[in-house]
Design an enzyme around this catalytic site. Structure first.
Site, mmCIF file in Angstrom:
data_model
loop_
_atom_site.group_PDB
_atom_site.id
_atom_site.type_symbol
_atom_site.label_atom_id
_atom_site.label_comp_id
_atom_site.label_asym_id
_atom_site.label_seq_id
_atom_site.Cartn_x
_atom_site.Cartn_y
_atom_site.Cartn_z
ATOM 1 N N ASP A 83 0.877 -1.182 0.000
ATOM 2 C CA ASP A 83 0.000 0.000 0.000
ATOM 3 C C ASP A 83 0.905 1.219 0.000
ATOM 4 O O ASP A 83 2.023 1.182 0.505
ATOM 5 C CB ASP A 83 -0.925 0.007 1.222
ATOM 6 C CG ASP A 83 -2.174 0.834 0.966
ATOM 7 O OD1 ASP A 83 -3.262 0.247 0.784
ATOM 8 O OD2 ASP A 83 -2.057 2.093 0.909
ATOM 9 N N CYS A 123 -19.814 0.938 -2.731
ATOM 10 C CA CYS A 123 -19.956 0.270 -4.033
ATOM 11 C C CYS A 123 -21.207 0.667 -4.821
ATOM 12 O O CYS A 123 -21.097 1.189 -5.931
ATOM 13 C CB CYS A 123 -19.928 -1.242 -3.852
ATOM 14 S SG CYS A 123 -18.287 -1.817 -3.383
HETATM 15 P P1 NAD Z 1 -10.063 1.135 -0.284
HETATM 16 O O1 NAD Z 1 -10.075 2.579 -0.580
HETATM 17 O O2 NAD Z 1 -10.533 0.642 1.036
HETATM 18 O O3 NAD Z 1 -8.582 0.569 -0.486
HETATM 19 C C1 NAD Z 1 -7.777 0.890 -1.577
HETATM 20 C C2 NAD Z 1 -6.323 0.905 -1.094
HETATM 21 O O4 NAD Z 1 -5.471 0.998 -2.222
HETATM 22 C C3 NAD Z 1 -5.983 2.086 -0.201
HETATM 23 O O5 NAD Z 1 -5.413 1.621 1.015
HETATM 24 C C4 NAD Z 1 -4.963 2.878 -1.020
HETATM 25 O O6 NAD Z 1 -3.981 3.517 -0.222
HETATM 26 C C5 NAD Z 1 -4.349 1.775 -1.855
HETATM 27 N N1 NAD Z 1 -3.678 2.239 -3.077
HETATM 28 C C6 NAD Z 1 -4.149 3.096 -4.020
HETATM 29 N N2 NAD Z 1 -3.231 3.253 -4.993
HETATM 30 C C7 NAD Z 1 -2.175 2.478 -4.674
HETATM 31 C C8 NAD Z 1 -0.925 2.197 -5.281
HETATM 32 N N3 NAD Z 1 -0.566 2.749 -6.451
HETATM 33 N N4 NAD Z 1 -0.068 1.370 -4.659
HETATM 34 C C9 NAD Z 1 -0.390 0.792 -3.486
HETATM 35 N N5 NAD Z 1 -1.582 1.006 -2.865
HETATM 36 C C10 NAD Z 1 -2.439 1.833 -3.457
HETATM 37 O O7 NAD Z 1 -10.904 0.446 -1.466
HETATM 38 P P2 NAD Z 1 -11.776 -0.892 -1.374
HETATM 39 O O8 NAD Z 1 -13.074 -0.648 -0.691
HETATM 40 O O9 NAD Z 1 -10.909 -1.999 -0.904
HETATM 41 O O10 NAD Z 1 -12.119 -1.099 -2.915
HETATM 42 C C11 NAD Z 1 -11.125 -1.455 -3.849
HETATM 43 C C12 NAD Z 1 -11.805 -1.803 -5.170
HETATM 44 O O11 NAD Z 1 -12.611 -2.971 -5.004
HETATM 45 C C13 NAD Z 1 -12.740 -0.725 -5.723
HETATM 46 O O12 NAD Z 1 -12.662 -0.716 -7.111
HETATM 47 C C14 NAD Z 1 -14.100 -1.201 -5.281
HETATM 48 O O13 NAD Z 1 -15.115 -0.735 -6.118
HETATM 49 C C15 NAD Z 1 -13.959 -2.691 -5.392
HETATM 50 N N6 NAD Z 1 -14.854 -3.461 -4.539
HETATM 51 C C16 NAD Z 1 -15.056 -3.071 -3.251
HETATM 52 C C17 NAD Z 1 -15.887 -3.821 -2.435
HETATM 53 C C18 NAD Z 1 -16.138 -3.410 -1.011
HETATM 54 O O14 NAD Z 1 -17.003 -4.020 -0.381
HETATM 55 N N7 NAD Z 1 -15.435 -2.429 -0.470
HETATM 56 C C19 NAD Z 1 -16.507 -4.981 -2.922
HETATM 57 C C20 NAD Z 1 -16.255 -5.367 -4.235
HETATM 58 C C21 NAD Z 1 -15.416 -4.599 -5.040
#
Ligand code: NAD
Length: 434
Positions: A30, A262
């Protein structure tokens, strides 16, 4: 296998923990140093049921590590999973892909052996093509395939859903990538349907599924309004509908509108894609606008309940967008509170898990209570906005003694309405007039 996970959020972290528990060597990267420091110190950065124990077990066993170094996560990996955020663009509401593209550019130069780069983030149709192009540009000799690996986990049940998915969708036409993914998911093969489709179909499946579920919620919410006017009970109607196997009973709980990280963004992104491809998605457009209206109407119901009480004290139970999570992103509870704050409402709130996240978003605009009964002390009205099970078990007699005015707005249909009215409450719920 060695698996690198980019992004340790609500998707990346449970996925990494689950894969480590299956015996893989998982390195999570991260870009936020504070998150990595916390995880390396054994402190989880999100709340998920059962996650703490499995996280610790795999960390101690040396199968799960955390770093800010892309190289450590990607170099030598068989699979790299991209799980970074795809938030809505503030103006167009399409999915903002800057984090995906940045991750693709950053990972490219660290690819050593043949690697499957799997996009788990929810991304618009065609993103896989662009990710492939970016990696190719940054590392022309790299051996890799970019696949779509949509995530369907539910926050609050992330680990359960990791180990018991309804289906696994693998979007690729590459036999080599498919073979790697079949090997990864071998432990699931007996009990889970593993569907291999083209990358574009896979990208569409995720949006089409989320938009459909959002529409189902909006549909039952409209039915709830109808039931209130027509003298029916939406809970009974939903039960009767849900017994039809073609409809199914899930996502038929009428409430305050859908939210979370989402559904709002994915419906907006899907609608945008419809406009972009000149293929209107009117059901989704209607769902988006109807859902936005719903939260305003819920706030209005609260204001009507206290209209003759200047300086009314409003107690709120629930801040997270649903139970089982501390996530307040696009939480309908937060949106209703923000609407009420426009009218200078005095709000005291309690949530079993989401207080810290709510505090970050709302600061001192509201007061925070240490428990649910303290929140309701001397309140004029109590509004239930998140369906935490402990609210369903509330001691109504105790509440009746504590509150100044006995007004109970049960917007999650959790309480025994007859008991509440017997105790003298003005009791209101969604989809049934009391
Ligand atoms: P989040 O914001 O909780 O986590 C994303 C993480 O990625 C953050 O910690 C951020 O610092 C890190 N990050 C961003 N750019 C980076 C890079 N270049 N290098 C390293 N780390 C980096 O997001 P989330 O809720 O986990 O969602 C992630 C994806 O999954 C989204 O596209 C979302 O739509 C999808 N999704 C989410 C859920 C859910 O329930 N939250 C369910 C299905 C799909």
């Amino acid at each position: 296998m060695k698996i690198g996970i980019i992004g340790t959020g609500y998707v990346g972290l449970p996925t990494g923990v689950g894969l480590a528990d299956l015996g893989h060597q998982v390195v999570c990267v991260d870009k936020i140093q504070a998150k990595i420091d916390s995880l390396n110190a054994g402190q989880l950065t999100i709340y998920e049921d059962g996650l703490a124990e499995m996280f610790e077990r795999n960390r101690t066993a040396g199968r799960l590590s955390f770093t800010c170094s892309m190289q450590q996560a990607v170099s030598g990996a068989d699979i790299v999973i991209i799980a970074v955020g795809t938030p809505p663009h503030p103006v167009t509401h399409e999915a903002d892909l800057q984090y995906i593209y940045a991750a693709a550019a950053e990972l490219a130069k660290h690819l050593t052996n043949y690697t499957v780069v799997a996009t788990k983030s929810t991304v618009p149709v065609g993103t896989g093509d662009k990710v492939e192009e970016i990696i190719r540009t940054h590392n022309p000799t790299a051996r890799f395939d970019v696949i779509s690996l949509p995530e369907f986990l539910r926050e609050g049940f992330a680990l359960h859903d990791f180990f018991h998915p309804d289906r696994i969708v693998i979007g690729t036409n590459s036999p080599q990538a498919a073979a790697v993914m079949q090997k990864l998911y071998k432990p699931f093969a007996d009990k889970t349907k593993i569907l291999q489709v083209s990358r574009r179909s896979s990208e569409t499946i995720k949006y089409a599924s989320n938009a459909f579920l959002a529409m189902k919620i909006h549909y039952i919410n409209e039915m709830a309004d109808f039931c209130e006017k027509a003298g029916a009970d939406v809970a009974e109607v939903a039960r009767g509908m849900g017994l039809d196997a073609r409809i199914g009973s899930r996502f038929l709980n009428a409430g305050i509108g859908f939210g979370g990280s989402c559904f709002p963004k994915d419906t907006m992104a899907m609608a945008y894609m419809g406009r972009q491809f000149k293929s209107p998605l009117e059901l989704i457009e209607t769902t988006i606008s109807g859902n936005a209206q719903r939260k305003i109407r819920m706030a209005e119901r609260v204001l009507v309940a206290v209209k003759d009480m200047p300086q009314a004290k409003i107690a709120v139970w629930g801040l997270a967008f649903k139970n089982g999570t501390d996530d307040c992103r696009q939480s309908p509870a937060m949106e209703i509170i923000n609407e009420l704050l426009k009218y200078q409402a005095h709000i005291t709130a309690y949530d079993p898990q989401a207080m810290d996240n709510a505090r970050m978003l709302l600061g001192d605009k509201i007061a925070y209570a240490p428990d649910m009964y303290t929140a309701a002390q001397n309140a004029d009205v109590l509004v239930i906005l998140t369906e935490w099970p402990q609210f369903a078990a509330a001691d109504l007699a105790k509440l009746a003694q504590q509150m100044k005015h006995k007004i109970l707005l049960d917007f999650r249909n959790m309480l025994d309405g007859s008991k509440a009215t017997d105790l003298g409450f003005n009791y209101q719920r969604i989809g049934k007039k009391y």
